[in-house]
Motif scaffolding. Structure first.
Motif, short mmCIF file in Angstrom:
data_model
loop_
_atom_site.label_atom_id
_atom_site.label_comp_id
_atom_site.label_asym_id
_atom_site.label_seq_id
_atom_site.Cartn_x
_atom_site.Cartn_y
_atom_site.Cartn_z
N TYR A 1 0.84 -1.22 0.00
CA TYR A 1 0.00 0.00 0.00
C TYR A 1 0.87 1.26 0.00
O TYR A 1 0.50 2.27 -0.62
N THR A 2 2.01 1.20 0.67
CA THR A 2 2.91 2.36 0.68
C THR A 2 3.45 2.60 -0.74
O THR A 2 3.49 3.74 -1.22
N ILE A 3 3.82 1.52 -1.42
CA ILE A 3 4.34 1.65 -2.79
C ILE A 3 3.31 2.31 -3.70
O ILE A 3 3.60 3.27 -4.41
N TYR A 4 2.06 1.81 -3.68
CA TYR A 4 1.08 2.30 -4.64
C TYR A 4 0.54 3.68 -4.29
O TYR A 4 -0.05 4.34 -5.15
N ASP A 5 0.80 4.15 -3.07
CA ASP A 5 0.48 5.54 -2.75
C ASP A 5 1.54 6.45 -3.38
O ASP A 5 1.23 7.55 -3.82
N LYS A 6 2.77 5.97 -3.43
CA LYS A 6 3.88 6.81 -3.88
C LYS A 6 4.20 6.63 -5.37
O LYS A 6 4.51 7.59 -6.06
N TRP A 7 4.15 5.38 -5.85
CA TRP A 7 4.51 5.09 -7.25
C TRP A 7 3.39 4.25 -7.87
O TRP A 7 3.48 3.00 -7.93
N PRO A 8 2.32 4.87 -8.40
CA PRO A 8 1.15 4.11 -8.89
C PRO A 8 1.50 3.11 -10.00
O PRO A 8 0.78 2.13 -10.18
N ASP A 9 2.61 3.35 -10.74
CA ASP A 9 2.93 2.46 -11.86
C ASP A 9 4.03 1.45 -11.54
O ASP A 9 4.48 0.72 -12.42
N ARG A 10 4.47 1.41 -10.31
CA ARG A 10 5.62 0.55 -9.98
C ARG A 10 5.23 -0.92 -10.08
O ARG A 10 4.09 -1.32 -9.77
N SER A 11 6.18 -1.73 -10.50
CA SER A 11 5.90 -3.16 -10.64
C SER A 11 6.14 -3.87 -9.30
O SER A 11 7.17 -3.67 -8.66
#
Ligand code: FES
Length: 363
Positions: free
Chosen positions: A254-264
């Motif tokens: 959830y932390t990743i997709y808050d910061k980098w919506p396109d990250r794999s």
């Protein structure tokens, strides 16, 4: 038979003598007031001798990690004792490398303060605080796993990195009892701490946490943990776990997709049966919003006659092997039992992930 009796009698005698010595030391020997010097004069204290370094530091609001509650079985309470710690004990050596012993690293729960003592503690640990919080909600995720959400009261906010953990204080009539739990709520909710807790039969902390109700007060210290998420968004993140190993991975995702919506990012989650599945729908919703997020759940046991499942089967390392291609720059976070960690690490190694980029949390 006679030999067996001799061994048993000798064993009981030495155990009784050791217990007697401990009681005698506790009540008959006085070490008086000792100096406890932290970081070469940064924090000089005067403390009563005779107690462990870990509990003395705790009394002075310095909270060293201690996942086993000071029993000498987790190896988390390492600090450097430059002088006054006495010789390294046999109870410490299984947790210390030769290099650590040469550098005066000790287990704070095993070192007794008997004279003036000089220690070095990293600044990050000196900043750890005790928090008071209120239970905001309790949800049953499976028959033995609960999600517990805490609202912070004092201090009102906790700043942490994904993958870090707190130490929950369980009620105790003697020495304080702390147990480590990963934070499952994302870093953008600084006034909340969410935990995913599996009930361990006879476990002091998990029994306490499973008994909590909305409105109860909970104390904990934190945050702890070395894991640092790679901040380069081109690096793919791989999370692999099972059971309550979900907690740090949920926080990371959830932390990743808050910061980098396109990250794999990949989530591989192993369950024994369909009864052990939780958060799957939630992650499938997240994957609809973020096409580079991939969710794979796998069941390791045969399906029962009434069970329906169209996902993966077998141990989770088989799914990791099936889905991940080689030659991609990745960072991996594994959380689960040692055989799972070992099997997944082998697969990730074959996929070309350097061991420095594989982090794990065994339980
Ligand atoms: S607190 Fe666990 S080994 Fe010291």
């Amino acid at each position: 038979m006679v030999y067996l009796w001799s061994v048993l009698s000798f064993g009981s005698l030495t155990t009784a003598l050791a217990a007697l010595l401990m009681v005698a030391e506790r009540y008959l020997v006085s070490y008086g007031i000792c100096k406890l010097d932290i970081n070469a004069g940064e924090k000089p204290l005067e403390v009563e001798g005779g107690r462990t370094l870990l509990s003395t530091l705790y009394e002075n609001e310095i909270f060293i990690p201690s996942a086993c509650g000071g029993k000498g079985t987790c190896g988390h309470c390492k600090i450097t004792v430059t002088s006054g710690g006495g010789p390294v004990l046999p109870t410490e050596t299984p947790y210390l490398s030769r290099k650590e012993i040469r550098s005066n690293v000790r287990l704070a729960c095993q070192v007794k303060i008997r004279e003036d003592i000089y220690v070095r503690i990293p600044e990050e640990l000196l900043n750890i605080r005790m928090f008071a919080s209120t239970v905001e909600s309790v949800s049953e995720l499976t028959h033995d796993i609960k999600e517990i959400r805490l609202r912070l009261d004092e201090p009102a906010e906790l700043s942490h990195r994904p993958g870090q953990y707190v130490q929950i204080q369980a009620p105790s009539s003697n020495e304080p009892v702390f147990r480590a739990y990963s934070i499952s709520s994302p870093v953008y909710e600084p006034n909340k701490v969410e935990l995913v807790v599996k009930l361990v039969p006879g476990g002091v902390a998990s029994t306490y946490l499973h008994s909590l109700k909305t409105g109860d007060t909970v104390h904990f210290t934190g945050p702890y943990g070395e894991f640092r998420l790679n901040e380069d968004p081109s690096v793919e993140i791989v999370c692999v776990g099972g059971g309550c190993g979900m907690a740090p991975m949920k926080n990371i995702i959830y932390t990743i997709y808050d910061k980098w919506p396109d990250r794999s990012c990949w989530l591989f989650f192993g369950c024994r049966t369909t009864d052990d599945i939780f958060y799957l729908e939630r992650f499938e919703e997240l994957a609809k919003k973020h096409p580079n997020f991939h969710v794979v759940y796998a069941l390791s046991e045969q399906l029962g006659p009434d069970e329906r499942w169209e996902g993966e089967t077998g141990f989770i390392h088989l799914s990791v092997d099936k889905y991940l291609e080689t030659g991609v720059k990745r960072q991996a976070f594994l959380c689960g039992p040692p055989p799972m960690i070992e099997a997944v690490t082998r697969v990730l190694d074959e996929k070309g992930i350097p061991s420095d980029d594989i982090f794990y949390d065994e339980f």
